[in-house]
Scaffold this active site. Structure first.
Site, PDB file in Angstrom:
ATOM      1  CB  SER A   1     -27.959 -57.545 -81.604  1.00 32.04           C
ATOM      2  OG  SER A   1     -28.672 -57.977 -82.737  1.00 32.04           O
TER       3      SER A   1
ATOM      4  CE1 TYR B   1     -24.454 -54.494 -85.011  1.00 35.59           C
ATOM      5  CE2 TYR B   1     -25.725 -56.498 -85.314  1.00 35.59           C
ATOM      6  CZ  TYR B   1     -25.610 -55.222 -84.811  1.00 35.59           C
ATOM      7  OH  TYR B   1     -26.649 -54.667 -84.078  1.00 35.59           O
TER       8      TYR B   1
HETATM    9  N1  LIG Z   1     -32.167 -51.344 -85.229  1.00 36.28           N
HETATM   10  C1  LIG Z   1     -32.145 -52.649 -84.973  1.00 36.28           C
HETATM   11  O1  LIG Z   1     -32.878 -53.453 -85.583  1.00 36.28           O
HETATM   12  C2  LIG Z   1     -31.244 -53.196 -83.883  1.00 36.28           C
HETATM   13  C3  LIG Z   1     -31.379 -54.546 -83.555  1.00 36.28           C
HETATM   14  C4  LIG Z   1     -30.569 -55.071 -82.561  1.00 36.28           C
HETATM   15  C5  LIG Z   1     -29.663 -54.263 -81.912  1.00 36.28           C
HETATM   16  N2  LIG Z   1     -29.539 -52.937 -82.253  1.00 36.28           N
HETATM   17  C6  LIG Z   1     -28.565 -52.134 -81.535  1.00 36.28           C
HETATM   18  O2  LIG Z   1     -29.209 -51.010 -80.971  1.00 36.28           O
HETATM   19  C7  LIG Z   1     -28.255 -49.964 -80.799  1.00 36.28           C
HETATM   20  C8  LIG Z   1     -28.835 -48.667 -81.340  1.00 36.28           C
HETATM   21  O3  LIG Z   1     -28.950 -48.773 -82.751  1.00 36.28           O
HETATM   22  P1  LIG Z   1     -30.128 -48.087 -83.573  1.00 36.28           P
HETATM   23  O4  LIG Z   1     -30.855 -49.154 -84.272  1.00 36.28           O
HETATM   24  O5  LIG Z   1     -30.867 -47.151 -82.699  1.00 36.28           O
HETATM   25  O6  LIG Z   1     -29.289 -47.325 -84.703  1.00 36.28           O
HETATM   26  P2  LIG Z   1     -28.935 -45.796 -84.950  1.00 36.28           P
HETATM   27  O7  LIG Z   1     -30.188 -44.983 -85.072  1.00 36.28           O
HETATM   28  O8  LIG Z   1     -27.999 -45.806 -86.091  1.00 36.28           O
HETATM   29  O9  LIG Z   1     -28.207 -45.320 -83.613  1.00 36.28           O
HETATM   30  C9  LIG Z   1     -26.866 -45.595 -83.351  1.00 36.28           C
HETATM   31  C10 LIG Z   1     -26.393 -44.650 -82.271  1.00 36.28           C
HETATM   32  O10 LIG Z   1     -25.016 -44.963 -81.981  1.00 36.28           O
HETATM   33  C11 LIG Z   1     -24.272 -43.773 -81.988  1.00 36.28           C
HETATM   34  N3  LIG Z   1     -22.894 -44.017 -82.397  1.00 36.28           N
HETATM   35  C12 LIG Z   1     -22.448 -44.739 -83.453  1.00 36.28           C
HETATM   36  N4  LIG Z   1     -21.120 -44.657 -83.553  1.00 36.28           N
HETATM   37  C13 LIG Z   1     -20.707 -43.851 -82.524  1.00 36.28           C
HETATM   38  C14 LIG Z   1     -19.446 -43.358 -82.111  1.00 36.28           C
HETATM   39  N5  LIG Z   1     -18.318 -43.691 -82.754  1.00 36.28           N
HETATM   40  N6  LIG Z   1     -19.404 -42.551 -81.030  1.00 36.28           N
HETATM   41  C15 LIG Z   1     -20.531 -42.199 -80.380  1.00 36.28           C
HETATM   42  N7  LIG Z   1     -21.753 -42.653 -80.706  1.00 36.28           N
HETATM   43  C16 LIG Z   1     -21.844 -43.443 -81.785  1.00 36.28           C
HETATM   44  C17 LIG Z   1     -24.986 -42.878 -83.029  1.00 36.28           C
HETATM   45  O11 LIG Z   1     -24.676 -41.516 -82.782  1.00 36.28           O
HETATM   46  P3  LIG Z   1     -23.726 -40.592 -83.696  1.00 36.28           P
HETATM   47  O12 LIG Z   1     -23.774 -41.146 -85.090  1.00 36.28           O
HETATM   48  O13 LIG Z   1     -24.330 -39.234 -83.568  1.00 36.28           O
HETATM   49  O14 LIG Z   1     -22.386 -40.676 -83.065  1.00 36.28           O
HETATM   50  C18 LIG Z   1     -26.435 -43.185 -82.707  1.00 36.28           C
HETATM   51  O15 LIG Z   1     -26.877 -42.360 -81.664  1.00 36.28           O
HETATM   52  C19 LIG Z   1     -26.985 -50.425 -81.521  1.00 36.28           C
HETATM   53  O16 LIG Z   1     -26.076 -50.930 -80.568  1.00 36.28           O
HETATM   54  C20 LIG Z   1     -27.474 -51.554 -82.419  1.00 36.28           C
HETATM   55  O17 LIG Z   1     -26.446 -52.468 -82.691  1.00 36.28           O
HETATM   56  C21 LIG Z   1     -30.324 -52.383 -83.229  1.00 36.28           C
END
Ligand SMILES: NC(=O)c1ccc[n+]([C@@H]2O[C@H](COP(=O)([O-])OP(=O)(O)OC[C@H]3O[C@@H](n4cnc5c(N)ncnc54)[C@H](OP(=O)(O)O)[C@@H]3O)[C@@H](O)[C@H]2O)c1
Length: 250
Positions: free
Chosen positions: A143, A156
């Site tokens: 990120s 984070y």
């Molecule tokens: N959205 C943004 O603006 C943004 C920006 C920078 C970086 N990111 C990064 O992108 C990645 C994806 O995030 P997203 O934005 O797509 O959010 P999201 O829709 O909340 O997706 C998060 C994913 O992580 C999985 N996860 C969380 N805890 C877990 C656990 N204990 N075991 C297995 N799987 C787990 C969730 O699946 P389950 O809940 O089904 O387990 C879900 O599939 C993350 O690493 C986040 O930090 C996001």
């Protein structure tokens, strides 16, 4: 779109960026193993991948990345079920809301376990396998938040900074075998993680993020900001002296 990978594993695949990556890979004819805790979401994704055409397939695996002891056996099962492994993407992550004067160690450690320890548990066996086979691509979703220690979300940020350093070190280990390790630093992406957050800008869809991520991975990029304009913003933020940065309430 040319099919670069026959087989892929996406960890953190049930929603947001991970789910969008699975959809795109399956649409390109790839066999994709999708790991997350929510079985129902994974099942919906599998049905979508089947009905979308494109010749790909999605295999769901329910697992919690906070349980590293289960990874070696599951990793072996997945590579066996897929009949190989060309690409591994670690997308699992949580960003718990943290108040400005909150110091909740349990909440903080939980973020580290998901965002950093989980990545180590899943990417170590991937790196070892790829180094042995002298091919493969690893992608870690970091990120822009990992580029600086912001007062608003100390742990984070730390988890993502740690992930960036771990990915760099892996790259420096396995590059000699022709294995690629790609660090992805997204800005704001429209997912469950950012829903309702104030102050979002340059928000892109998860599908657009997935498209850029796969393009960068295909090219074997070292570090890619998603979208690319964040590189310039973060260059300024990283160059900002500490005494100025600390005055920004971010
Ligand atoms: N959205 C943004 O603006 C943004 C920006 C920078 C970086 N990111 C990064 O992108 C990645 C994806 O995030 P997203 O934005 O797509 O959010 P999201 O829709 O909340 O997706 C998060 C994913 O992580 C999985 N996860 C969380 N805890 C877990 C656990 N204990 N075991 C297995 N799987 C787990 C969730 O699946 P389950 O809940 O089904 O387990 C879900 O599939 C993350 O690493 C986040 O930090 C996001």
């Amino acid at each position: 779109m040319k099919k670069t990978w026959q087989t892929a594993l996406v960890v953190g695949a049930s929603s947001g960026i991970g789910a969008a990556l699975v959809r795109r890979l399956a649409a390109q004819g790839c066999r994709v193993a999708a790991v997350a805790r929510r079985h129902d979401e994974l099942e919906k994704l599998a049905v979508g991948a089947r009905t979308a055409g494109g010749g790909g397939e999605m295999l769901p695996y329910v697992a919690d990345v906070r349980e590293p002891q289960s990874v070696p056996e599951l990793f072996e099962t997945i590579t066996g079920d897929l009949g190989g492994l060309d690409l591994v993407i670690y997308a699992a992550g949580v960003m718990h809301p943290v108040q400005f004067e909150e110091y909740d160690t349990a909440k903080d450690l939980e973020m580290l376990r998901t965002n950093l320890s989980g990545a180590v548990a899943w990417l170590n066996p991937a790196a070892q396998r790829f180094a042995r086979l002298k091919r493969g691509t690893i992608v870690g979703i970091g990120s822009v938040a990992g580029d600086r220690g912001r007062s608003g979300s100390p742990v984070y940020n730390t988890s993502k900074a740690g992930l960036h350093t771990y990915l760099e070190a892996l790259r420096n280990r396995v590059a000699r075998y022709g294995v690629k390790v790609v660090t992805i630093k997204p800005g704001f992406v429209d997912t469950a993680m950012t829903k309702g957050l104030p102050g979002l800008f340059w928000l892109i869809s998860a599908d657009r993020a997935a498209e850029i991520i796969l393009t960068k991975a295909r090219k074997g990029a070292v570090t890619a900001y998603v979208p690319a304009r964040w590189r310039f913003v973060m260059l300024i933020i990283r160059s900002m002296p500490s005494f100025i940065f600390r005055r920004l309430k971010v």
